[in-house]
Every structure is written in C-alpha cells, then in structure tokens.
Design a protein around this motif. Structure first.
Motif, PDB file in Angstrom:
ATOM      1  N   LYS A  40      43.286  19.728  44.647  1.00  0.00           N
ATOM      2  CA  LYS A  40      44.579  19.213  45.079  1.00  0.00           C
ATOM      3  C   LYS A  40      45.476  20.330  45.615  1.00  0.00           C
ATOM      4  CE  LYS A  40      48.448  16.414  43.429  1.00  0.00           C
ATOM      5  NZ  LYS A  40      48.990  15.682  42.285  1.00  0.00           N
ATOM      6  N   TYR A  41      45.345  21.522  45.070  1.00  0.00           N
ATOM      7  CA  TYR A  41      46.193  22.645  45.454  1.00  0.00           C
ATOM      8  C   TYR A  41      45.382  23.747  46.139  1.00  0.00           C
ATOM      9  CZ  TYR A  41      49.247  20.199  42.267  1.00  0.00           C
ATOM     10  OH  TYR A  41      49.992  19.232  41.654  1.00  0.00           O
ATOM     11  N   ASP A  42      44.353  23.374  46.879  1.00  0.00           N
ATOM     12  CA  ASP A  42      43.443  24.331  47.490  1.00  0.00           C
ATOM     13  C   ASP A  42      44.171  25.317  48.401  1.00  0.00           C
ATOM     14  OD1 ASP A  42      40.771  25.340  48.010  1.00  0.00           O
ATOM     15  OD2 ASP A  42      41.041  24.496  50.022  1.00  0.00           O
ATOM     16  N   GLN A  44      47.239  26.319  48.254  1.00  0.00           N
ATOM     17  CA  GLN A  44      48.052  27.230  47.447  1.00  0.00           C
ATOM     18  C   GLN A  44      47.191  28.251  46.720  1.00  0.00           C
ATOM     19  OE1 GLN A  44      48.427  23.937  47.629  1.00  0.00           O
ATOM     20  NE2 GLN A  44      50.587  23.376  47.649  1.00  0.00           N
ATOM     21  N   THR A  45      46.028  27.823  46.214  1.00  0.00           N
ATOM     22  CA  THR A  45      45.172  28.776  45.514  1.00  0.00           C
ATOM     23  C   THR A  45      44.579  29.786  46.490  1.00  0.00           C
ATOM     24  OG1 THR A  45      43.250  27.286  45.583  1.00  0.00           O
ATOM     25  CG2 THR A  45      44.623  27.225  43.601  1.00  0.00           C
ATOM     26  N   ASP A  46      44.277  29.352  47.714  1.00  0.00           N
ATOM     27  CA  ASP A  46      43.797  30.297  48.728  1.00  0.00           C
ATOM     28  C   ASP A  46      44.864  31.352  49.013  1.00  0.00           C
ATOM     29  OD1 ASP A  46      41.426  28.915  48.981  1.00  0.00           O
ATOM     30  OD2 ASP A  46      41.953  27.950  50.878  1.00  0.00           O
ATOM     31  N   LYS A  47      46.094  30.892  49.173  1.00  0.00           N
ATOM     32  CA  LYS A  47      47.197  31.803  49.475  1.00  0.00           C
ATOM     33  C   LYS A  47      47.423  32.784  48.318  1.00  0.00           C
ATOM     34  CE  LYS A  47      51.871  31.510  51.327  1.00  0.00           C
ATOM     35  NZ  LYS A  47      52.951  30.601  51.715  1.00  0.00           N
ATOM     36  N   ALA A  48      47.382  32.288  47.084  1.00  0.00           N
ATOM     37  CA  ALA A  48      47.579  33.141  45.913  1.00  0.00           C
ATOM     38  C   ALA A  48      46.445  34.156  45.776  1.00  0.00           C
ATOM     39  CB  ALA A  48      47.685  32.292  44.654  1.00  0.00           C
ATOM     40  N   ALA A  49      45.216  33.721  46.013  1.00  0.00           N
ATOM     41  CA  ALA A  49      44.076  34.630  45.916  1.00  0.00           C
ATOM     42  C   ALA A  49      44.166  35.726  46.976  1.00  0.00           C
ATOM     43  CB  ALA A  49      42.765  33.856  46.055  1.00  0.00           C
ATOM     44  N   ASP A  50      44.570  35.354  48.185  1.00  0.00           N
ATOM     45  CA  ASP A  50      44.731  36.358  49.241  1.00  0.00           C
ATOM     46  C   ASP A  50      45.825  37.361  48.877  1.00  0.00           C
ATOM     47  OD1 ASP A  50      42.694  35.214  50.720  1.00  0.00           O
ATOM     48  OD2 ASP A  50      44.043  34.098  52.038  1.00  0.00           O
ATOM     49  N   ALA A  51      46.914  36.878  48.297  1.00  0.00           N
ATOM     50  CA  ALA A  51      48.007  37.774  47.881  1.00  0.00           C
ATOM     51  C   ALA A  51      47.528  38.723  46.783  1.00  0.00           C
ATOM     52  CB  ALA A  51      49.206  36.967  47.409  1.00  0.00           C
ATOM     53  N   ALA A  52      46.738  38.202  45.850  1.00  0.00           N
ATOM     54  CA  ALA A  52      46.210  39.045  44.783  1.00  0.00           C
ATOM     55  C   ALA A  52      45.302  40.127  45.361  1.00  0.00           C
ATOM     56  CB  ALA A  52      45.441  38.198  43.769  1.00  0.00           C
ATOM     57  N   ARG A  53      44.458  39.751  46.313  1.00  0.00           N
ATOM     58  CA  ARG A  53      43.568  40.732  46.928  1.00  0.00           C
ATOM     59  C   ARG A  53      44.352  41.805  47.680  1.00  0.00           C
ATOM     60  NH1 ARG A  53      40.874  35.876  48.082  1.00  0.00           N
ATOM     61  NH2 ARG A  53      39.035  35.644  46.793  1.00  0.00           N
ATOM     62  N   ARG A  54      45.388  41.413  48.376  1.00  0.00           N
ATOM     63  CA  ARG A  54      46.210  42.388  49.098  1.00  0.00           C
ATOM     64  C   ARG A  54      46.870  43.368  48.135  1.00  0.00           C
ATOM     65  NH1 ARG A  54      47.592  37.863  52.068  1.00  0.00           N
ATOM     66  NH2 ARG A  54      49.557  37.668  50.935  1.00  0.00           N
ATOM     67  N   SER A  55      47.190  42.909  46.927  1.00  0.00           N
ATOM     68  CA  SER A  55      47.878  43.776  45.970  1.00  0.00           C
ATOM     69  C   SER A  55      47.021  44.953  45.529  1.00  0.00           C
ATOM     70  CB  SER A  55      48.349  42.972  44.749  1.00  0.00           C
ATOM     71  OG  SER A  55      47.272  42.679  43.884  1.00  0.00           O
ATOM     72  N   TYR A  56      45.697  44.827  45.647  1.00  0.00           N
ATOM     73  CA  TYR A  56      44.843  45.956  45.289  1.00  0.00           C
ATOM     74  C   TYR A  56      44.004  46.454  46.468  1.00  0.00           C
ATOM     75  CZ  TYR A  56      41.276  42.322  44.332  1.00  0.00           C
ATOM     76  OH  TYR A  56      40.417  41.261  44.413  1.00  0.00           O
ATOM     77  N   GLY A  57      44.474  46.137  47.669  1.00  0.00           N
ATOM     78  CA  GLY A  57      43.862  46.734  48.848  1.00  0.00           C
ATOM     79  C   GLY A  57      42.739  45.969  49.505  1.00  0.00           C
ATOM     80  N   ARG A  58      42.530  44.734  49.113  1.00  0.00           N
ATOM     81  CA  ARG A  58      41.509  43.913  49.749  1.00  0.00           C
ATOM     82  C   ARG A  58      42.198  42.769  50.474  1.00  0.00           C
ATOM     83  NH1 ARG A  58      35.844  44.194  47.966  1.00  0.00           N
ATOM     84  NH2 ARG A  58      35.670  46.347  47.380  1.00  0.00           N
ATOM     85  N   GLY A  59      42.686  43.025  51.655  1.00  0.00           N
ATOM     86  CA  GLY A  59      43.446  42.029  52.395  1.00  0.00           C
ATOM     87  C   GLY A  59      42.603  41.053  53.185  1.00  0.00           C
ATOM     88  N   GLU A  60      41.322  40.978  52.881  1.00  0.00           N
ATOM     89  CA  GLU A  60      40.435  40.095  53.618  1.00  0.00           C
ATOM     90  C   GLU A  60      40.757  38.642  53.316  1.00  0.00           C
ATOM     91  OE1 GLU A  60      36.771  41.347  51.970  1.00  0.00           O
ATOM     92  OE2 GLU A  60      37.019  43.385  52.687  1.00  0.00           O
ATOM     93  N   PRO A  61      40.789  37.789  54.342  1.00  0.00           N
ATOM     94  CA  PRO A  61      41.053  36.369  54.105  1.00  0.00           C
ATOM     95  C   PRO A  61      39.920  35.716  53.313  1.00  0.00           C
ATOM     96  CG  PRO A  61      40.882  36.848  56.465  1.00  0.00           C
ATOM     97  CD  PRO A  61      40.626  38.116  55.725  1.00  0.00           C
ATOM     98  N   THR A  62      40.251  34.623  52.672  1.00  0.00           N
ATOM     99  CA  THR A  62      39.287  33.870  51.882  1.00  0.00           C
ATOM    100  C   THR A  62      38.191  33.317  52.792  1.00  0.00           C
ATOM    101  OG1 THR A  62      41.004  33.234  50.356  1.00  0.00           O
ATOM    102  CG2 THR A  62      39.012  31.928  50.303  1.00  0.00           C
ATOM    103  N   GLN A  63      36.939  33.510  52.408  1.00  0.00           N
ATOM    104  CA  GLN A  63      35.799  32.974  53.155  1.00  0.00           C
ATOM    105  C   GLN A  63      35.332  31.701  52.478  1.00  0.00           C
ATOM    106  OE1 GLN A  63      34.563  34.452  55.966  1.00  0.00           O
ATOM    107  NE2 GLN A  63      36.255  35.907  55.767  1.00  0.00           N
ATOM    108  N   ARG A  64      35.371  30.585  53.180  1.00  0.00           N
ATOM    109  CA  ARG A  64      34.909  29.301  52.617  1.00  0.00           C
ATOM    110  C   ARG A  64      33.937  28.650  53.528  1.00  0.00           C
ATOM    111  NH1 ARG A  64      37.930  26.361  48.277  1.00  0.00           N
ATOM    112  NH2 ARG A  64      38.869  28.078  47.290  1.00  0.00           N
TER     113      ARG A  64
END
Length: 64
Positions: A40-42, A44-64
C-alpha cells in the motif's frame, strides 16, 4: 547532542564502513514493510530506502 542523535551518528558511520551489509538491512526493512502493508505504501518505502542509502553514500535508485 542527545543519546538518540549519538546512536544515529554511530549507525550512519557504521553503514558507511559496511555499505553492502547496510544495503541488505535497508532492503530487508523495505520488503518487510511492503509485505505487511500489502504494498500500500510502496512509493513511500522506495523513497525512504533511497534516502537511507544516500545517508551512507549509496545514492543508487531502487531496482525493482
């Protein structure tokens, strides 16, 4: 900074030192939330996961 901020900074530094393990954790958390909410919140979770990755230097977009 309070204890929570100190813990967050330590977690971020640890993720920077072990980005592959951090990626696995982010992916697992994202998958768990998506499963429990029926995707239901796919977006939003993609956006949050991308933000988390950027916070530690992995700014790659989610691959689905």
């Amino acid at each position: 900074m309070g204890k929570l901020g100190d813990m967050a900074n330590k977690a971020k530094e640890m993720a920077k030192g072990h980005p592959d393990q951090a990626d696995k954790g982010v992916e697992g958390a994202e998958r768990l939330v998506d499963e429990r909410t029926g995707n239901k919140y796919d977006a939003q979770t993609d956006k949050a996961a991308d933000a988390a990755r950027r916070s530690y230097g992995r700014g790659e977009p989610t691959q689905r």
